[in-house]
Design an enzyme around this catalytic site. Structure first.
Site, short mmCIF file in Angstrom:
data_model
loop_
_atom_site.label_atom_id
_atom_site.label_comp_id
_atom_site.label_asym_id
_atom_site.label_seq_id
_atom_site.Cartn_x
_atom_site.Cartn_y
_atom_site.Cartn_z
N ASN A 59 4.52 8.39 -9.54
CA ASN A 59 4.72 8.09 -8.13
C ASN A 59 3.73 8.79 -7.20
O ASN A 59 3.46 8.30 -6.10
CB ASN A 59 6.15 8.50 -7.75
CG ASN A 59 6.38 8.49 -6.26
OD1 ASN A 59 6.51 7.44 -5.64
ND2 ASN A 59 6.42 9.68 -5.66
N TYR A 111 -7.49 2.40 -0.27
CA TYR A 111 -6.12 2.49 -0.79
C TYR A 111 -5.78 1.25 -1.61
O TYR A 111 -5.22 1.34 -2.70
CB TYR A 111 -5.16 2.65 0.38
CG TYR A 111 -3.71 2.82 0.01
CD1 TYR A 111 -3.25 4.01 -0.56
CD2 TYR A 111 -2.79 1.81 0.25
CE1 TYR A 111 -1.91 4.18 -0.88
CE2 TYR A 111 -1.44 1.96 -0.06
CZ TYR A 111 -1.01 3.15 -0.63
OH TYR A 111 0.32 3.32 -0.95
N ILE A 127 8.10 1.19 4.09
CA ILE A 127 9.27 2.01 3.75
C ILE A 127 9.30 3.21 4.71
O ILE A 127 8.29 3.91 4.87
CB ILE A 127 9.22 2.50 2.30
CG1 ILE A 127 8.99 1.32 1.33
CG2 ILE A 127 10.49 3.26 1.96
CD1 ILE A 127 10.09 0.27 1.35
N THR A 155 9.55 6.52 5.46
CA THR A 155 9.49 7.84 4.83
C THR A 155 8.72 8.79 5.75
O THR A 155 8.04 8.34 6.69
CB THR A 155 8.78 7.78 3.46
OG1 THR A 155 7.44 7.30 3.64
CG2 THR A 155 9.52 6.85 2.50
N ASP A 181 -0.58 19.50 -9.79
CA ASP A 181 -1.62 18.67 -9.18
C ASP A 181 -1.94 17.61 -10.22
O ASP A 181 -2.47 17.93 -11.30
CB ASP A 181 -2.85 19.53 -8.86
CG ASP A 181 -4.04 18.71 -8.38
OD1 ASP A 181 -3.97 17.46 -8.37
OD2 ASP A 181 -5.06 19.33 -8.03
#
Length: 268
Positions: free
Chosen positions: A91, A157, A192, A194, A64
């Site tokens: 990342n 974000y 992207i 994903t 974590d």
């Protein structure tokens, strides 16, 4: 060209799936020993095992990234096993989409900030000493197109990813001033394709948003008219991780199909 990071040791946080998994896979294929860290105790070990079966050196560590205690343990495990760290790919991140910032809870704001900013801060705090011991390295922080421009439904974000962008620049200047041989850059993906898109939108709480089709969104929003793939981002990370980018620090690599550059109406 192969073996672009041969003999190097890389840590990829959030490496069990999506962009992180693609980065871990490509770095391993290019010769690095890869440490995959993630909270996903199913996909993480599976990826490490698959890379091992393919003849690559990869291990999984449950982590974590918001836990400082765990960061100290991870750094110690890397030093004990490999004796060095050359590449850090920060990342791990989450995205919480809300129709309006007034509908965002303080708990969600803090949870997103803890992963996206605190996690990156802790990665640098505990990994720079390892890199400095061996005389250099490359730190790659995963920001976003949302860290370069505002989005009406991703204010929180955007705040975290904009913070990552400037944090990368500040640490790049710190390392340059110290002459420690460490380069620091940020990567800014656009749309992207994903697995996160197939879940509730941008990782929002269940039932709050419908899943998004990234191809349809990219067809309308990107000059290239298509979504990117995790491998597209991994290719950029590989460049920044390798010696090919030895004169690159403090900058951002935008991988977004042209969205940040402007608009390009396509002819029928």
């Amino acid at each position: 060209m192969t073996g672009q990071v041969e003999g190097k040791v890389a840590l990829v946080t959030g490496g069990a799936s999506g962009i992180g998994a693609a980065v871990a896979e490509l770095l391993a294929q290019e010769g690095a020993s890869v440490v995959i860290s993630d909270v996903d105790e199913l996909k993480g070990p599976e990826l490490a095992a698959a890379l091992g079966r393919a003849g690559h050196d990869a291990i999984f560590l449950h982590q974590d990234v918001t836990s400082e205690t765990r960061w100290a343990d991870v750094a110690a495990e890397i030093e004990q096993r490999f004796g060095r760290l050359d590449i850090l790919v920060s990342n791990a991140g989450i995205g919480i989409l809300v129709p309006s910032i007034v509908e965002m809870s303080l708990d969600d704001w803090r949870r997103q900030t803890a992963v996206n900013l605190d996690g990156v801060f802790l990665s640098v705090k505990y990994c720079l000493p390892l890199m400095r011991k061996r005389g250099g390295g490359s730190v790659i922080m995963m920001s976003s197109l949302a860290g370069l421009r505002g989005s009406a439904t991703l204010a929180g974000y955007s705040a975290t990813k904009g913070g990552v962008r400037l944090f990368a620049k500040a640490i790049a200047m710190e390392c340059a001033a110290a002459g420690d041989g460490i380069r620091v850059n940020s990567v800014h993906p656009g749309i992207i394709d994903t697995p996160i898109w197939r879940k509730d939108s941008m990782g929002a709480p269940s039932g709050q948003n419908a899943p998004v089709d990234p191809e349809e969104l990219a067809r309308l929003a990107t000059p290239l008219g298509r979504a990117g793939h995790a491998r597209d981002v991994a290719n950029g990370v590989l460049y920044l991780a390798s010696d090919a980018s030895s004169y690159v620090t403090g900058t951002e690599l935008v991988i977004d199909g042209g969205m940040f550059a402007g608009t390009a109406p396509r002819r029928p």
